[in-house]
Every structure is written in C-alpha cells, then in structure tokens.
Design a protein around this motif. Structure first.
Motif, PDB file in Angstrom:
ATOM      1  N   TRP A 176      44.008  22.146  16.227  1.00  0.00           N
ATOM      2  CA  TRP A 176      43.585  21.104  17.151  1.00  0.00           C
ATOM      3  C   TRP A 176      41.971  20.745  17.118  1.00  0.00           C
ATOM      4  O   TRP A 176      41.772  19.575  17.160  1.00  0.00           O
ATOM      5  CB  TRP A 176      43.888  21.990  18.514  1.00  0.00           C
ATOM      6  N   ASN A 194      41.300  22.331  31.110  1.00  0.00           N
ATOM      7  CA  ASN A 194      41.574  20.653  30.924  1.00  0.00           C
ATOM      8  C   ASN A 194      42.549  20.592  29.862  1.00  0.00           C
ATOM      9  O   ASN A 194      42.436  19.404  29.444  1.00  0.00           O
ATOM     10  CB  ASN A 194      40.070  20.095  30.782  1.00  0.00           C
ATOM     11  N   GLU A 195      43.365  21.463  29.517  1.00  0.00           N
ATOM     12  CA  GLU A 195      44.105  21.469  28.192  1.00  0.00           C
ATOM     13  C   GLU A 195      45.148  20.224  28.344  1.00  0.00           C
ATOM     14  O   GLU A 195      45.555  19.622  27.306  1.00  0.00           O
ATOM     15  CB  GLU A 195      44.908  22.783  28.110  1.00  0.00           C
ATOM     16  N   HIS A 196      45.424  19.738  29.556  1.00  0.00           N
ATOM     17  CA  HIS A 196      46.436  18.660  29.750  1.00  0.00           C
ATOM     18  C   HIS A 196      45.725  17.195  29.512  1.00  0.00           C
ATOM     19  O   HIS A 196      46.296  16.270  29.007  1.00  0.00           O
ATOM     20  CB  HIS A 196      47.163  18.664  31.002  1.00  0.00           C
ATOM     21  N   THR A 197      44.533  17.206  29.547  1.00  0.00           N
ATOM     22  CA  THR A 197      43.777  16.158  29.352  1.00  0.00           C
ATOM     23  C   THR A 197      43.140  16.063  27.765  1.00  0.00           C
ATOM     24  O   THR A 197      42.742  14.921  27.469  1.00  0.00           O
ATOM     25  CB  THR A 197      42.656  15.619  30.316  1.00  0.00           C
ATOM     26  N   ASN A 198      42.847  16.998  27.387  1.00  0.00           N
ATOM     27  CA  ASN A 198      42.228  17.068  26.085  1.00  0.00           C
ATOM     28  C   ASN A 198      43.111  17.240  24.785  1.00  0.00           C
ATOM     29  O   ASN A 198      42.642  17.214  23.806  1.00  0.00           O
ATOM     30  CB  ASN A 198      41.050  18.131  25.947  1.00  0.00           C
ATOM     31  N   GLY A 199      44.226  17.393  25.181  1.00  0.00           N
ATOM     32  CA  GLY A 199      45.440  17.467  24.090  1.00  0.00           C
ATOM     33  C   GLY A 199      45.742  18.889  23.603  1.00  0.00           C
ATOM     34  O   GLY A 199      46.741  19.053  22.805  1.00  0.00           O
ATOM     35  N   LEU A 200      45.158  19.853  24.102  1.00  0.00           N
ATOM     36  CA  LEU A 200      45.218  21.265  23.757  1.00  0.00           C
ATOM     37  C   LEU A 200      46.807  21.737  24.047  1.00  0.00           C
ATOM     38  O   LEU A 200      47.018  22.435  23.408  1.00  0.00           O
ATOM     39  CB  LEU A 200      44.207  22.335  24.425  1.00  0.00           C
ATOM     40  N   GLN A 236      40.216  16.974  16.396  1.00  0.00           N
ATOM     41  CA  GLN A 236      39.328  16.553  17.279  1.00  0.00           C
ATOM     42  C   GLN A 236      38.051  15.869  16.552  1.00  0.00           C
ATOM     43  O   GLN A 236      37.258  14.941  17.050  1.00  0.00           O
ATOM     44  CB  GLN A 236      38.772  17.414  18.231  1.00  0.00           C
ATOM     45  N   GLN A 276      36.026  13.670  14.638  1.00  0.00           N
ATOM     46  CA  GLN A 276      35.830  12.104  14.509  1.00  0.00           C
ATOM     47  C   GLN A 276      35.096  11.417  13.575  1.00  0.00           C
ATOM     48  O   GLN A 276      34.608  10.149  13.661  1.00  0.00           O
ATOM     49  CB  GLN A 276      35.374  11.425  15.763  1.00  0.00           C
ATOM     50  N   LEU A 325      38.188  24.451  28.114  1.00  0.00           N
ATOM     51  CA  LEU A 325      39.059  23.601  27.014  1.00  0.00           C
ATOM     52  C   LEU A 325      40.345  24.219  27.717  1.00  0.00           C
ATOM     53  O   LEU A 325      41.204  23.265  27.917  1.00  0.00           O
ATOM     54  CB  LEU A 325      38.904  24.255  25.918  1.00  0.00           C
TER      55      LEU A 325
END
Length: 112
Positions: free
Chosen positions: A102, A73-79, A106, A108, A70
């Motif tokens: 956060w 990939n924080e810049h792509t998952n919004g973290l 997430q 949904q 997580l």
C-alpha cells in the motif's frame, strides 16, 4: 510420498526444464520444483502480522502516532481496501507485506 500436481497458468513466464538421469533425482527435482512454483505463485506465502507497537519498533520510519492516524483514516486513504489491517476483538494487527504494498502504491512519482 504422494505426488502433487500443480496447474501452471498458460501465461506463466518460467519453465522448469529438468532432466535428471536417475529416478530418485527426478523425484527430488519434481518435489523441489512444486515447492518453488508454489512460492513463486504465492500459494504458500504467509503474512507476518505485527501490532502497532511492534511494527513501529521494527520500522522506525513509522511512528506509533503516525500508524494510528493512518489506521483511523483507513477508509479514506485506501488502507482498508488493501487488506493490511486486521482486527481481532480490540487488537489491531498490521500485515507487513500488504502495508508496504500500500505504501508503494501511494508513491506519486516524487521529484526527478
């Protein structure tokens, strides 16, 4: 002790109506009321930071590998936008309150 003033937003839904009889009780209620409002408004809330290892031990649903993925990939998952990850040098710290906010964002809807 100096008296503190705190501005309450106009749309704030809670009103504290305290009318104690004695002067010292009134002052004690005023000080307690300011402390309560600060907590409600988030003025004195401190974040609890944990390392990846500490966080995974406290919250076994999140493994170290899963957390690292997580964070990678924080810049792509919004973290990154949530502000949950803090870096000091090479040390990576997780703000527990922001991370769980956060996680909640997430969601949904799931199955009914």
């Amino acid at each position: 002790m100096p008296e503190e003033s705190l501005k309450i937003p106009a749309a704030f839904p809670v009103q504290l109506l305290i009318s104690p009889v004695q002067k010292r009780e009134k002052n004690a209620f005023r000080v307690a009321g300011v402390a309560i409002l600060r907590c409600i408004l988030g003025l004195t809330v401190m974040s609890i930071f944990s390392t990846v290892d500490q966080f995974s031990k406290k919250n076994p649903a999140f493994t170290k590998g899963g957390l690292r993925a997580l964070i990678f990939n924080e810049h792509t998952n919004g973290l990154a936008q949530s502000g949950a990850i803090l870096r000091i040098g090479r040390k990576v710290l997780i703000s527990e309150s922001k991370f769980f906010a956060w996680v909640e964002s997430q969601n949904q809807g799931g199955s009914k």
